[in-house]
Design a protein around this motif. Sequence first.
Motif, mmCIF file in Angstrom:
data_model
loop_
_atom_site.group_PDB
_atom_site.id
_atom_site.type_symbol
_atom_site.label_atom_id
_atom_site.label_comp_id
_atom_site.label_asym_id
_atom_site.label_seq_id
_atom_site.Cartn_x
_atom_site.Cartn_y
_atom_site.Cartn_z
ATOM 1 N N LEU A 418 -26.327 34.610 -3.872
ATOM 2 C CA LEU A 418 -27.381 33.748 -3.339
ATOM 3 C C LEU A 418 -27.933 32.865 -4.459
ATOM 4 O O LEU A 418 -28.193 33.333 -5.564
ATOM 5 N N HIS A 419 -28.088 31.582 -4.155
ATOM 6 C CA HIS A 419 -28.630 30.548 -5.046
ATOM 7 C C HIS A 419 -27.622 30.031 -6.067
ATOM 8 O O HIS A 419 -27.998 29.273 -6.966
ATOM 9 N N GLU A 420 -26.348 30.391 -5.926
ATOM 10 C CA GLU A 420 -25.357 29.747 -6.798
ATOM 11 C C GLU A 420 -25.261 28.260 -6.457
ATOM 12 O O GLU A 420 -25.441 27.843 -5.310
ATOM 13 N N TYR A 421 -24.945 27.468 -7.499
ATOM 14 C CA TYR A 421 -24.775 26.029 -7.326
ATOM 15 C C TYR A 421 -23.291 25.732 -7.500
ATOM 16 O O TYR A 421 -22.731 25.889 -8.591
ATOM 17 N N VAL A 422 -22.646 25.336 -6.405
ATOM 18 C CA VAL A 422 -21.184 25.339 -6.344
ATOM 19 C C VAL A 422 -20.648 23.928 -6.133
ATOM 20 O O VAL A 422 -21.181 23.141 -5.342
ATOM 21 N N GLU A 423 -19.588 23.640 -6.846
ATOM 22 C CA GLU A 423 -18.835 22.394 -6.667
ATOM 23 C C GLU A 423 -17.644 22.682 -5.757
ATOM 24 O O GLU A 423 -16.790 23.500 -6.087
ATOM 25 N N PHE A 424 -17.626 22.032 -4.593
ATOM 26 C CA PHE A 424 -16.492 22.110 -3.676
ATOM 27 C C PHE A 424 -15.653 20.849 -3.855
ATOM 28 O O PHE A 424 -16.165 19.732 -3.653
ATOM 29 N N VAL A 425 -14.401 21.020 -4.198
ATOM 30 C CA VAL A 425 -13.477 19.891 -4.275
ATOM 31 C C VAL A 425 -12.453 20.055 -3.161
ATOM 32 O O VAL A 425 -11.723 21.060 -3.117
ATOM 33 N N PHE A 426 -12.416 19.111 -2.255
ATOM 34 C CA PHE A 426 -11.448 19.131 -1.157
ATOM 35 C C PHE A 426 -10.276 18.235 -1.550
ATOM 36 O O PHE A 426 -10.438 17.010 -1.679
ATOM 37 N N GLN A 427 -9.121 18.845 -1.762
ATOM 38 C CA GLN A 427 -7.938 18.134 -2.230
ATOM 39 C C GLN A 427 -6.980 17.929 -1.057
ATOM 40 O O GLN A 427 -6.557 18.905 -0.413
ATOM 41 N N ASN A 428 -6.649 16.683 -0.792
ATOM 42 C CA ASN A 428 -5.767 16.341 0.327
ATOM 43 C C ASN A 428 -4.479 15.739 -0.218
ATOM 44 O O ASN A 428 -4.460 14.585 -0.646
ATOM 45 N N ASN A 429 -3.401 16.507 -0.191
ATOM 46 C CA ASN A 429 -2.108 16.022 -0.656
ATOM 47 C C ASN A 429 -1.218 15.590 0.504
ATOM 48 O O ASN A 429 0.001 15.473 0.342
ATOM 49 N N GLU A 430 -1.814 15.362 1.653
ATOM 50 C CA GLU A 430 -1.075 14.896 2.823
ATOM 51 C C GLU A 430 -1.391 13.424 3.087
ATOM 52 O O GLU A 430 -2.366 12.876 2.557
ATOM 53 N N ARG A 431 -0.601 12.814 3.958
ATOM 54 C CA ARG A 431 -0.756 11.384 4.232
ATOM 55 C C ARG A 431 -1.627 11.110 5.454
ATOM 56 O O ARG A 431 -1.599 10.017 6.003
ATOM 57 N N SER A 432 -2.377 12.105 5.880
ATOM 58 C CA SER A 432 -3.322 11.926 6.987
ATOM 59 C C SER A 432 -4.724 12.245 6.489
ATOM 60 O O SER A 432 -4.911 13.081 5.587
ATOM 61 N N ILE A 433 -5.721 11.587 7.071
ATOM 62 C CA ILE A 433 -7.099 11.818 6.657
ATOM 63 C C ILE A 433 -7.569 13.189 7.126
ATOM 64 O O ILE A 433 -7.128 13.683 8.177
ATOM 65 N N GLN A 434 -8.423 13.813 6.338
ATOM 66 C CA GLN A 434 -8.995 15.113 6.677
ATOM 67 C C GLN A 434 -10.511 14.977 6.846
ATOM 68 O O GLN A 434 -11.130 14.054 6.323
ATOM 69 N N SER A 435 -11.096 15.922 7.573
ATOM 70 C CA SER A 435 -12.547 15.980 7.733
ATOM 71 C C SER A 435 -12.964 17.444 7.606
ATOM 72 O O SER A 435 -12.495 18.294 8.359
ATOM 73 N N TRP A 436 -13.841 17.728 6.634
ATOM 74 C CA TRP A 436 -14.245 19.100 6.318
ATOM 75 C C TRP A 436 -15.724 19.297 6.577
ATOM 76 O O TRP A 436 -16.534 18.387 6.356
ATOM 77 N N HIS A 437 -16.077 20.513 6.985
ATOM 78 C CA HIS A 437 -17.465 20.849 7.310
ATOM 79 C C HIS A 437 -17.841 22.169 6.666
ATOM 80 O O HIS A 437 -17.027 23.099 6.595
ATOM 81 N N ILE A 438 -19.097 22.260 6.200
ATOM 82 C CA ILE A 438 -19.633 23.515 5.681
ATOM 83 C C ILE A 438 -20.839 23.890 6.528
ATOM 84 O O ILE A 438 -21.801 23.117 6.632
#
Length: 539
Positions: A418-438
Amino acid sequence: MKLRNLLILVFLLAYCFGSVCVINAEDPYRFFTWTVTYGTRSPLGVPQQVILINGQFPGPPIEGVTNDNILVNLINKIDEPLLITWNGIKQRRMSWQDGVLGTSCPIQPNSNWTYHFQLKDQIGTYTYFASTSMHRASGAFGALNVHQRSVIFVPYHKPDGDFTLLISDWYKMGHKALRKRLDSGRALPLPDGLLINGASKGLAFTGQHGKFYRFRISNVGISTSINFRIQGHMMTLVEVEGSHTLEEVYESLDVHVGQSLTVLVTLKAPVKDYFIVASTRFTKQVLTTTAILHYQGSRTRPSRPLPIGPTYHIHWSMKQARTIRVNLTANAARPNPQGAFHYGTIPISQTLVLANGRTKINGKLRYTVNRVSYVNPTTPLKLADWYNIPGVFNFKTIKNIPTPGPSILGTSVLDFALHEYVEFVFQNNERSIQSWHIDGTNAYVVGYGTGTWNMGMRKRYNYVDAVSRHTFQVYPMSWTSVLASLDNKGMWNVRSQIWSRRYLGQELYVRVWNNERSLYTEAEPPLNAIYCGKAKRPV
């Protein structure tokens, strides 16, 4: 003197009583009863089965105010288990109410369950939809708008009217046919069309010349990004998923799957009708739908051609995304300025690099995150975690960075304090767009870039006025980086908003935890909690 002292005593008692009343006053409650059924509609001109809520398609809107308590008694009258998730609502201390299979047992056919959650410290434009199976492809979605409290000012004048637009891609196949196709190992084709508020034509929004209106726009589709524009009118962006933005003016705006935003539009063009246009982005065949902006008193129909929108143009979209910045001096749901939280100065405690992938496992199509294709256990993760039920999940299934090797099926859960400060990197190596949710939080979108992310990319981050939101697009062969303060204890879904990918495994869960059992940090299981799998109701 005695009379004076008595008056002072009466005043103090009255003040104290009034203070206690204010302190103990509970935030308002809003009650809803929703019955979910099948029905027949013709969104694209062909009769087909859709999922209705109280006979409505889309479902009924929820109009709430910051800190309202929302109670929704959901009666499931379709023939499959069902859950509704509240897209972007943080569910403070209450991941039990999140409405996903990792936190809740589904509501069985011919039964009901009551959600009880609070719109705690939130404001803005949100949505809800069915999170189970492929149900949202047939309906069971709607608007959830959170208005400010009377004591809170927003950084623009009160609009003369409000319009909510739910834009979705749409298939003529129903949710069962789509699911069968995916289960057989085949990807979904391009949707058959686009809808605005469940209609492909004939919808009109009426306003008066000289007035200005708030348009709440959400992409509730399952696969395609859209571009939104209004013929002959500019749009001033004022809010993105609970964050008030700098008031930049746009001719058109991209809205990716699962995202919401709010614009202001002044009706100052000649009195006539104008096209409201939504079209697909990053698709070979461009799908388009229209509605009408009708000026009161107009007798002139809208004229073609439609305003031109971008089609592929990845760099154009990424450049526009970088212009969306938070208004540092404006408040949001609370009176303190949004810029008071200096997100760019907080040390990062952990970095996650989450790479999406497409593969075959056991000869069938699956989607993965860091080589793991998620499988829902029969016991919700949250129940297993709360009651220490073994054999449901572990923290070793998925790595926090991509690693080489074969893809596997598994139940992916990452563990954070609890209370960690996190860097999320979403890496897309495909040729289609992605959409991510938290779920359970918003995150600051500090960077977009092409190619493969590395730590040197942090030099390009926006550490000052990045917008905070819950859903993030990741462009083809590119990366998106967000910073999140994990200050909400619970079990939270991190998922693809492109629903076929999520259905076939592109999701995981994040456990935010400490060893303190306190109602201040997390509520206990609700009394009406449903138990299933290995989880049995305590006696």
